[in-house]
Design an enzyme around this catalytic site. Structure first.
Site, PDB file in Angstrom:
ATOM      1  N   HIS A 153       0.716  -1.234   0.016  1.00  0.00           N
ATOM      2  CA  HIS A 153      -0.024   0.114  -0.002  1.00  0.00           C
ATOM      3  C   HIS A 153       0.739   1.262  -0.266  1.00  0.00           C
ATOM      4  O   HIS A 153       0.841   2.190  -0.950  1.00  0.00           O
ATOM      5  CB  HIS A 153      -0.780   0.009   1.133  1.00  0.00           C
ATOM      6  CG  HIS A 153      -1.833  -0.859   1.452  1.00  0.00           C
ATOM      7  ND1 HIS A 153      -2.988  -1.329   0.874  1.00  0.00           N
ATOM      8  CD2 HIS A 153      -1.959  -2.137   2.250  1.00  0.00           C
ATOM      9  CE1 HIS A 153      -3.743  -2.242   1.327  1.00  0.00           C
ATOM     10  NE2 HIS A 153      -3.035  -3.141   2.111  1.00  0.00           N
TER      11      HIS A 153
HETATM   12  O1  RIB Z   1      -4.845  -0.021   4.761  1.00  0.00           O
HETATM   13  C1  RIB Z   1      -3.547  -0.106   4.715  1.00  0.00           C
HETATM   14  C2  RIB Z   1      -2.951   1.122   5.539  1.00  0.00           C
HETATM   15  O2  RIB Z   1      -3.099   0.585   6.849  1.00  0.00           O
HETATM   16  C3  RIB Z   1      -1.143   0.889   5.284  1.00  0.00           C
HETATM   17  O3  RIB Z   1      -0.921   2.238   5.661  1.00  0.00           O
HETATM   18  C4  RIB Z   1      -0.994  -0.224   6.084  1.00  0.00           C
HETATM   19  O4  RIB Z   1       0.455   0.326   6.745  1.00  0.00           O
HETATM   20  C5  RIB Z   1      -1.853   0.307   7.291  1.00  0.00           C
HETATM   21  O5  RIB Z   1      -1.387   1.298   8.119  1.00  0.00           O
END
Ligand code: RIB
Ligand code: CA
Length: 310
Positions: free
Chosen positions: A240
Site C-alpha cells: 500500500h
Molecule cells: O490499509 C492499509 C494501510 O493500513 C497501510 O498504511 C498499512 O501500513 C496500514 O497502516
C-alpha cells in the site's frame, strides 16, 4: 535535477518500511524528516521501527520524530494481527541506536511547513499527526505543496466492509484533513490492491540480494497471505504505502480524478468510510485527487529496480 522535499508520516508497519526504503533509494526526493504515529502498532514501536529502517539503510542522518500515540477521539486500534506485534513481522532488526528527536512530530510538521512552501507531506498511517498540525496551525493548509496520502477507498474496506485502516483508525483526524483545504492526493485501496508483491517480485528481489531487497522479501514472503479473491484474482499482498512514493516518482503510471471526499465519523456501521463522490452526485466542490488505477507492472518494475540498487 531539483529534488522534491518530502516529509513522511508513518506507522511502520511492513509496507511503511518498504515505502521508506523506496524513498531512501530515490535521489529525486529529499526526505526532510520522518514522523511516526500510533497505528499499525503502538507509537513506541512505530518510532523505533522508523529508526531501525533508517539504520538498516545507512541513513542515520534522517531525523525521526515521535508524534501522537493515539487517535484524536477514539482509542487506538492497531493492525498488529497483520504486521506482527513489533510491526515488522518477518524482519528482525536490532534495537535502534540513532537518536529520536526531542521535538514532537506535530511541531516539526508545523515548523517545516512554515519554513518553506515546497514540501510534499506523505502520510501513510492514521492522520492524527497531520490533523493535529492543521488544527494547531491552520495556515499550513495553504503552505503545504501537496498532501499525498495512502488511505481510504472508493469502494470497499479492509477493516470493515467499507473502511480502510488508516481512515478507520482515526476518522476524526481524516475528516479534519479532508476539510482543511490543503491540496490532497488520495491513494486508496482501489489503487493499492492492484500493486501486489507476489511470487514474481519475491523471486526477483531474492536474485537482487541488496539490503532493501532482502528486507522486502523478509517482510512480504508470506504465501499464506496471497489470497487472490481479495485482490481481483491477483496473487500477492499489497504494498500500500509504497504507492505514495510511486506516485511521486511516476505520476503518469497512476490515474484518477478530482472528487469530493467526505469521511464518516459517527455511524458505527460505516465509521471511517471515505465517501468518494466519483460521479459528482453530491455536487460539492472536489477536495481531493482520488487515484483509482495504477499501471501495476510499470510501478512494480520501478519499485524492484530501486530496491535492487546497492
Ligand atoms: O490499509 C492499509 C494501510 O493500513 C497501510 O498504511 C498499512 O501500513 C496500514 O497502516
Ligand atoms: Ca502505514
Amino acid at each position: 535535477m531539483p529534488r522534491t522535499p518530502i516529509l513522511i508520516d508513518c506507522d511502520p508497519g511492513q509496507d511503511d518500511a518498504v515505502m521508506l526504503m523506496l524513498a531512501m533509494n530515490a535521489p529525486e526526493l529529499e526526505i526532510l524528516g520522518i514522523t511516526a504515529v500510533g497505528g499499525n502498532v503502538p507509537l513506541a514501536w512505530t518510532e523505533a521501527n522508523a529508526r531501525r529502517i533508517c539504520e538498516l539503510m545507512g541513513r542515520r542522518d534522517l531525523p525521526v520524530f515521535a508524534g501522537c500515540d493515539r487517535p484524536l477521539v477514539r482509542p487506538l486500534v492497531t493492525a498488529a494481527h497483520v504486521h506482527g506485534e513489533d510491526g515488522l513481522m518477518g524482519l528482525t532488526l536490532p534495537a535502534p541506536t540513532m537518536v529520536l528527536q526531542r521535538q514532537h512530530a506535530v511541531d516539526f510538521i508545523v515548523e517545516t511547513l512554515r519554513a518553506r512552501d515546497d514540501v510534499v507531506l506523505c502520510p501513510v498511517g492514521p492522520l492524527t499527526n497531520i490533523a493535529m498540525a492543521l488544527t494547531k496551525a491552520p495556515d499550513i493548509a495553504r503552505r503545504v505543496r501537496r498532501i499525498v496520502l495512502m488511505g481510504g477507498a472508493i469502494h470497499g474496506g479492509n477493516v470493515t466492509p467499507v473502511a480502510e485502516y488508516n481512515i478507520y483508525a482515526d476518522p476524526d483526524a481524516a475528516a479534519v484533513v479532508f476539510a482543511s483545504g490543503a491540496p490532497i492526493v488520495m491513494i486508496g485501496l482501489d489503487c493499492t490492491h492492484q500493486a501486489l508483491i507476489g511470487p514474481d517480485q519475491i523471486a526477483a528481489l531474492k536474485r537482487a540480494g541488496t539490503t532493501a531487497a532482502k528486507a522486502t522479501v523478509a517482510l512480504f514472503d508470506f504465501p499464506e497471505r496471497w489470497r487472490p479473491h481479495l485482490y481481483g484474482g491477483r496473487v500477492g499482498f499489497p504494498v500500500h504505502d509504497a504507492c505514495v512514493v510511486g506516485w511521486l516518482l511516476d505520476p503518469q503510471a497512476f490515474a484518477g480524478r478530482d472528487c469530493r471526499v467526505d469521511v464518516e465519523t459517527a455511524s458505527e456501521l460505516t465509521l471511517g468510510q471515505t465517501v468518494v463522490d466519483w460521479h459528482g452526485k453530491h455536487g460539492g466542490a472536489p477536495n481531493a485527487q482520488v487515484i483509482r488505477d495504477v499501471d501495476a507492472p510499470r510501478f512494480l518494475d520501478e519499485l524492484l529496480r530501486r530496491l535492487s540498487r546497492p
